[in-house]
Scaffold this active site. Structure first.
Site, PDB file in Angstrom:
ATOM      1  N   HIS A 109      56.887  26.288 -22.934  1.00  0.00           N
ATOM      2  CA  HIS A 109      57.122  25.212 -22.696  1.00  0.00           C
ATOM      3  C   HIS A 109      57.396  24.182 -24.035  1.00  0.00           C
ATOM      4  O   HIS A 109      56.662  23.631 -24.430  1.00  0.00           O
ATOM      5  CB  HIS A 109      55.731  24.384 -22.077  1.00  0.00           C
ATOM      6  CG  HIS A 109      55.881  22.941 -21.643  1.00  0.00           C
ATOM      7  ND1 HIS A 109      56.723  22.479 -20.697  1.00  0.00           N
ATOM      8  CD2 HIS A 109      55.338  21.874 -22.439  1.00  0.00           C
ATOM      9  CE1 HIS A 109      56.834  21.041 -20.610  1.00  0.00           C
ATOM     10  NE2 HIS A 109      55.756  20.733 -21.691  1.00  0.00           N
ATOM     11  N   ASP A 132      59.277  21.808 -15.968  1.00  0.00           N
ATOM     12  CA  ASP A 132      60.670  22.287 -16.276  1.00  0.00           C
ATOM     13  C   ASP A 132      61.285  23.029 -15.129  1.00  0.00           C
ATOM     14  O   ASP A 132      62.250  22.845 -15.063  1.00  0.00           O
ATOM     15  CB  ASP A 132      60.346  23.223 -17.383  1.00  0.00           C
ATOM     16  CG  ASP A 132      59.448  22.648 -18.524  1.00  0.00           C
ATOM     17  OD1 ASP A 132      59.858  21.820 -19.051  1.00  0.00           O
ATOM     18  OD2 ASP A 132      58.319  23.162 -18.807  1.00  0.00           O
ATOM     19  N   SER A 172      56.889  11.689 -20.557  1.00  0.00           N
ATOM     20  CA  SER A 172      56.785  11.815 -18.972  1.00  0.00           C
ATOM     21  C   SER A 172      55.382  11.871 -18.518  1.00  0.00           C
ATOM     22  O   SER A 172      54.673  12.429 -19.520  1.00  0.00           O
ATOM     23  CB  SER A 172      57.634  12.853 -18.460  1.00  0.00           C
ATOM     24  OG  SER A 172      57.304  14.053 -19.114  1.00  0.00           O
ATOM     25  N   ARG A 206      62.688  20.149 -12.805  1.00  0.00           N
ATOM     26  CA  ARG A 206      63.856  19.536 -13.555  1.00  0.00           C
ATOM     27  C   ARG A 206      64.965  20.420 -13.113  1.00  0.00           C
ATOM     28  O   ARG A 206      66.017  20.172 -12.794  1.00  0.00           O
ATOM     29  CB  ARG A 206      63.533  19.334 -14.926  1.00  0.00           C
ATOM     30  CG  ARG A 206      62.640  18.156 -15.456  1.00  0.00           C
ATOM     31  CD  ARG A 206      62.021  18.479 -16.851  1.00  0.00           C
ATOM     32  NE  ARG A 206      61.445  17.134 -17.250  1.00  0.00           N
ATOM     33  CZ  ARG A 206      60.709  17.152 -18.214  1.00  0.00           C
ATOM     34  NH1 ARG A 206      60.499  18.154 -18.953  1.00  0.00           N
ATOM     35  NH2 ARG A 206      60.132  16.049 -18.401  1.00  0.00           N
TER      36      ARG A 206
HETATM   37  P1  NDP Z   1      49.438  12.198 -22.333  1.00  0.00           P
HETATM   38  O1  NDP Z   1      48.592  12.048 -21.133  1.00  0.00           O
HETATM   39  O2  NDP Z   1      50.969  11.520 -22.377  1.00  0.00           O
HETATM   40  O3  NDP Z   1      49.905  13.593 -22.775  1.00  0.00           O
HETATM   41  C1  NDP Z   1      48.791  14.679 -22.752  1.00  0.00           C
HETATM   42  C2  NDP Z   1      48.995  15.852 -23.229  1.00  0.00           C
HETATM   43  O4  NDP Z   1      50.011  16.720 -22.125  1.00  0.00           O
HETATM   44  C3  NDP Z   1      49.796  15.968 -24.494  1.00  0.00           C
HETATM   45  O5  NDP Z   1      49.514  17.043 -25.138  1.00  0.00           O
HETATM   46  C4  NDP Z   1      51.211  16.290 -23.955  1.00  0.00           C
HETATM   47  O6  NDP Z   1      52.132  16.830 -24.800  1.00  0.00           O
HETATM   48  C5  NDP Z   1      50.998  17.206 -22.925  1.00  0.00           C
HETATM   49  N1  NDP Z   1      52.173  17.452 -21.870  1.00  0.00           N
HETATM   50  C6  NDP Z   1      52.534  18.664 -21.416  1.00  0.00           C
HETATM   51  N2  NDP Z   1      53.498  18.771 -20.660  1.00  0.00           N
HETATM   52  C7  NDP Z   1      53.848  17.629 -20.811  1.00  0.00           C
HETATM   53  C8  NDP Z   1      55.199  17.037 -20.165  1.00  0.00           C
HETATM   54  N3  NDP Z   1      55.882  17.667 -19.549  1.00  0.00           N
HETATM   55  N4  NDP Z   1      55.487  15.728 -20.388  1.00  0.00           N
HETATM   56  C9  NDP Z   1      54.639  14.903 -21.191  1.00  0.00           C
HETATM   57  N5  NDP Z   1      53.383  15.426 -21.751  1.00  0.00           N
HETATM   58  C10 NDP Z   1      53.258  16.661 -21.597  1.00  0.00           C
HETATM   59  O7  NDP Z   1      48.985  11.801 -23.517  1.00  0.00           O
HETATM   60  P2  NDP Z   1      47.933  10.645 -23.836  1.00  0.00           P
HETATM   61  O8  NDP Z   1      47.846  10.594 -25.463  1.00  0.00           O
HETATM   62  O9  NDP Z   1      48.155   9.388 -23.155  1.00  0.00           O
HETATM   63  O10 NDP Z   1      46.376  11.107 -23.446  1.00  0.00           O
HETATM   64  C11 NDP Z   1      45.811  12.079 -24.040  1.00  0.00           C
HETATM   65  C12 NDP Z   1      44.335  12.129 -23.710  1.00  0.00           C
HETATM   66  O11 NDP Z   1      43.686  12.922 -24.357  1.00  0.00           O
HETATM   67  C13 NDP Z   1      43.867  10.561 -24.154  1.00  0.00           C
HETATM   68  O12 NDP Z   1      42.815  10.095 -23.219  1.00  0.00           O
HETATM   69  C14 NDP Z   1      43.004  11.184 -25.437  1.00  0.00           C
HETATM   70  O13 NDP Z   1      41.827  10.246 -25.254  1.00  0.00           O
HETATM   71  C15 NDP Z   1      42.673  12.373 -25.072  1.00  0.00           C
HETATM   72  N6  NDP Z   1      42.399  13.394 -26.089  1.00  0.00           N
HETATM   73  C16 NDP Z   1      41.415  14.133 -26.150  1.00  0.00           C
HETATM   74  C17 NDP Z   1      40.963  14.862 -27.264  1.00  0.00           C
HETATM   75  C18 NDP Z   1      39.798  15.907 -27.324  1.00  0.00           C
HETATM   76  O14 NDP Z   1      39.350  16.226 -26.088  1.00  0.00           O
HETATM   77  N7  NDP Z   1      39.130  16.068 -28.321  1.00  0.00           N
HETATM   78  C19 NDP Z   1      41.685  14.681 -28.643  1.00  0.00           C
HETATM   79  C20 NDP Z   1      42.796  13.724 -28.665  1.00  0.00           C
HETATM   80  C21 NDP Z   1      43.080  12.887 -27.409  1.00  0.00           C
HETATM   81  P3  NDP Z   1      52.927  15.719 -26.026  1.00  0.00           P
HETATM   82  O15 NDP Z   1      52.009  15.262 -26.947  1.00  0.00           O
HETATM   83  O16 NDP Z   1      53.896  17.046 -26.712  1.00  0.00           O
HETATM   84  O17 NDP Z   1      53.878  15.063 -25.117  1.00  0.00           O
END
Ligand code: NDP
Length: 351
Positions: free
Chosen positions: A187, A159, A242, A162
């Site tokens: 955030h 943020d 993002s 940005r």
């Molecule tokens: P991302 O890698 O896109 O995002 C991961 C997290 O970062 C989300 O919570 C997302 O929030 C957050 N985030 C924070 N700031 C930002 C930002 N500025 N822009 C985008 N995202 C941001 O998600 P994926 O689903 O691709 O990856 C998540 C991983 O976590 C997967 O590999 C999955 O397997 C794992 N996972 C692990 C769990 C556990 O440990 N028990 C449970 C579920 C998933 P937002 O969703 O609001 O964008």
């Protein structure tokens, strides 16, 4: 040669993780002479994808990468780590609100905090990225009592970046010439991007953003909403949230924290409130901070007072930056949201 630093990325097979691990292995986070051992954690369902990330890291032949631990076992992942970037978490899917992901993320952050608290290296630094980042940090602190609160932070640097970029574009100046914007609070969409202390380096010295941008309406309206809603814009065009900019911001955050912020420059970080700027202690709130020797401190300025009686004694006191009424209202609104999130999160702990 320097001893390797162990960096943990949780959710490493996800999209931010996929963008982040090569940056770390290339030295973007800790510098071009710092060897790294990467620890990558993900859940069982992502185990195959995680294997793929590991193979690609090997194939990339990064000179700084001295070892890879890729696992679905939290204890193995957390062993002796020096830095933990917590990206793993239940994502906010279409139609879900932050309130819907909280009950899912509370147990995740509880488990990760316990594993890190017990197995990380002493003085491990933690950056929470997964949303709701500030409140996940509260849960993390609760369940990792051995990790001091000064070592737990959450990401608002994207943020912040940005906001810097919006000012640079508006003034048609280089990003390096803009500094000291502030992102206050959560955030989330209530965050308050504040340009009232921002400065721009010009050929005739340092100028304030308010001096160069005559259109104050823009600063108090479009500037704020553009930064607040930037994530939605990316989601719309990319059909994914993002990732590269989030990963890059995570590197900026850790680098500035550990290596230090440049002179007369602050950055925004979600940190444990000590009551500065009238923000309730105990919240993880994004403040302007400077970093030195691996520690952050919330920006305070010296104000001098002179006593009028003889002998003249100069007194100084530390206070915050000047906050006007417009800022105060916005800073309080985002603090209120954080208080609500925090109590909601605690209600899931007690269940
Ligand atoms: P991302 O890698 O896109 O995002 C991961 C997290 O970062 C989300 O919570 C997302 O929030 C957050 N985030 C924070 N700031 C930002 C930002 N500025 N822009 C985008 N995202 C941001 O998600 P994926 O689903 O691709 O990856 C998540 C991983 O976590 C997967 O590999 C999955 O397997 C794992 N996972 C692990 C769990 C556990 O440990 N028990 C449970 C579920 C998933 P937002 O969703 O609001 O964008």
């Amino acid at each position: 040669a320097k001893a390797p630093v162990r960096v943990l990325v949780t959710g490493a097979a996800g999209q931010i993780g996929y963008a982040l691990v090569p940056m770390i292995a290339r030295g973007i986070m800790l510098g071009p002479d710092q060897p790294i051992i990467l620890h990558m954690l993900d859940i069982e369902q992502a185990a195959e994808a995680l294997k793929g990330v590991k193979i690609e890291l090997i194939d990339a032949a990064f000179p700084l990468l001295k070892g890879i631990v890729a696992t679905t076992d939290a204890v193995e992942a957390c062993k002796s780590v020096n830095i933990a970037v917590m990206v793993g978490g239940f994502p906010c899917k279409e139609g879900m609100t932050r309130k819907d992901v909280l009950p899912k993320n509370v147990p995740i952050y509880r488990a990760h905090a316990s594993a890190l608290g017990e197995h990380a290296a002493p003085n491990c630094r933690v950056l929470v990225v997964a949303n709701p980042a500030n409140t996940n940090a509260v849960i993390f602190k609760e369940f990792a009592p051995s990790i001091p609160e000064k070592n737990i932070t959450c990401l608002t640097r994207l943020d912040h970046n940005r906001a810097l970029s919006q000012i640079a574009v508006r003034l048609n100046v280089h990003i390096n010439d803009v500094k000291n914007v502030i992102v206050w609070g959560n955030h989330s969409s209530t965050q308050y991007p504040d340009a009232s202390h921002a400065t721009i380096t010009t050929t005739s010295g340092e100028k304030s953003a308010g001096e160069l941008i005559a259109d104050h309406h823009w600063l108090q309206n479009e500037f704020i909403t553009t930064v607040q809603q930037r994530g939605d814009v990316i989601l719309k065009v990319r059909k994914l949230s993002s990732a590269l900019s989030a990963a890059s911001a995570a590197c900026d955050h850790i680098r500035d924290w550990l290596i230090g912020t440049p002179k007369r420059t602050w950055v925004s970080m979600g940190v444990f409130s000590d009551g500065s700027y009238g923000i309730q202690p105990g919240l993880f709130y994004s403040f302007p901070v400077t970093c030195q020797n691996g520690n952050w401190s919330i920006v305070q300025v010296f104000r001098y007072f002179y006593s009028l009686t003889w002998p003249i004694i100069m007194l100084s006191t530390m206070t915050g930056l000047k906050i006007d009424e417009f800022s105060r209202t916005k800073m309080d609104a985002t603090a209120i949201e954080l208080m609500e999130e925090k109590s909601l999160a605690y209600s899931f702990i007690d269940q």
